[in-house]
Design an enzyme around this catalytic site. Structure first.
Site, PDB file in Angstrom:
ATOM      1  N   THR A  94       0.822  -1.208   0.000  1.00 10.47           N
ATOM      2  CA  THR A  94       0.000   0.000   0.000  1.00 10.47           C
ATOM      3  C   THR A  94       0.856   1.258   0.000  1.00 10.47           C
ATOM      4  O   THR A  94       0.434   2.305  -0.486  1.00 10.47           O
ATOM      5  CB  THR A  94      -0.947  -0.008   1.214  1.00 10.47           C
ATOM      6  N   TYR A 118       5.210 -12.455   4.775  1.00 11.78           N
ATOM      7  CA  TYR A 118       4.077 -11.853   4.063  1.00 11.78           C
ATOM      8  C   TYR A 118       3.750 -12.722   2.851  1.00 11.78           C
ATOM      9  O   TYR A 118       4.549 -12.822   1.922  1.00 11.78           O
ATOM     10  CB  TYR A 118       4.450 -10.423   3.661  1.00 11.78           C
ATOM     11  N   LYS A 162       1.743 -12.327   7.767  1.00 12.30           N
ATOM     12  CA  LYS A 162       0.607 -11.617   7.180  1.00 12.30           C
ATOM     13  C   LYS A 162       0.093 -12.504   6.057  1.00 12.30           C
ATOM     14  O   LYS A 162       0.781 -12.711   5.053  1.00 12.30           O
ATOM     15  CB  LYS A 162       1.030 -10.248   6.638  1.00 12.30           C
ATOM     16  N   ILE A 167      -3.331  -6.468   9.150  1.00 10.88           N
ATOM     17  CA  ILE A 167      -2.530  -5.389   8.574  1.00 10.88           C
ATOM     18  C   ILE A 167      -3.408  -4.814   7.475  1.00 10.88           C
ATOM     19  O   ILE A 167      -3.584  -5.415   6.421  1.00 10.88           O
ATOM     20  CB  ILE A 167      -1.174  -5.895   8.067  1.00 10.88           C
TER      21      ILE A 167
END
Length: 290
Positions: A44, A132, A160, A202
């Site tokens: 992001t 992740y 994540k 997250i």
């Protein structure tokens, strides 16, 4: 590391450069609204378009502005292990509290390659490491058995999980130690991931509605599943619209509508299509977000 809602914070740009004044205001916004962690330079945050010097300035500002009130977690992943090691050392030197390491993208390595990649990074730092998994972007899925192997590395403390597969999350939960953290990487799956033994999210949506996302997490952790589900359902359409185009295109339009940043991205990302932007703005008005 944290429980509840951490924000995958956007990186504000103005005339092609990072808008550090806007970034400070965003950090203050999250501190005021009970965000539990700041995740800088993730997907992001458009990390892949930023130079080493820009990364340094952004991390330094985040650490200084937060002043230890919540964890600052830095995305240090790369499809080049040596580059990921450089990013990791930089984050540690600048005072980050942890790192988020995405699977190598494009290369499409094996599970053995993932283990060696993550192990080298973890061994190069004293910081807590969060893996992740986002196979829709990277082309590689971290299998539950690989997560279990990595959980044996002392400072690999969580994952994540943005694969969208709750069956996989359940298998991870079955294989890893009880204290291994599982964070949802999808805002539309916060409650399902909690139900699978997760510890939080997250979040992209927290860029816009941080208080509400944290309230949802807190309600579930306090045992009030009905309230948590009510919040998840209330904002479902808004969250869906945040992903009607590739992230972070819609969320930057949304944060811009709040007045915090310019609606500016770095190529190859381009601004939101007007028809989709109107749908997003209409829903934000309906929910009294703007």
């Amino acid at each position: 590391m944290f429980k509840g809602a951490g924000v995958a914070i956007v990186t504000p740009f103005k005339e092609g450069k990072i808008d550090f004044a806007a970034f400070e205001k965003l950090i203050d916004f999250h501190l005021e609204n009970n965000t539990q962690a700041l995740i800088v330079l993730g997907t992001t945050g458009e990390a892949s378009t930023q130079t080493m010097e820009e990364r340094e300035a952004l991390i330094r500002l985040a650490v200084q502005r937060v002043e230890g009130r919540i964890p600052v977690i830095v995305g240090t992943g790369s499809n080049c292990t040596d580059t990921a090691l450089q990013y990791t050392r930089q984050a540690e030197d600048l005072g980050a509290d942890g790192i988020l390491v995405v699977t190598p993208y494009y290369n499409k390595c094996t599970q053995k390659g993932l283990i060696e990649h993550f192990t080298q990074i973890a061994n190069a730092t004293k910081l807590p490491v969060i893996l992740y998994n986002v196979p829709s972007r990277t082309g590689v899925n971290i299998l539950p058995e690989t997560v279990a192997t990595m959980s044996k590395v002392e400072n690999v403390i969580g994952i994540k999980e943005a694969g969208g597969n709750t069956a996989q999350v359940l298998e991870i939960k079955r294989l890893v130690p009880e204290d291994f953290k599982i964070y949802s990487g999808n805002d539309d799956q916060i409650i399902p991931i909690y139900a699978c033994g997760g510890h939080g999210v997250i979040s992209v949506a927290s860029n816009v509605i941080p208080k509400e996302i944290q309230e949802m997490c807190a309600a579930f952790m306090e045992g009030n599943v009905e309230k948590a589900l009510e919040i998840q359902l209330l904002y479902k359409k808004f969250i869906d619209l945040l992903f009607c185009e590739v992230n972070p295109i819609p969320v930057k339009a949304a944060v811009s509508a709040l007045g915090y940043i310019e609606n500016e991205l770095r190529l190859p990302l381009t601004p939101m299509e007007e028809v989709n932007r109107k749908k997003l703005m209409d829903e934000m008005k309906k929910q009294n977000i703007i």
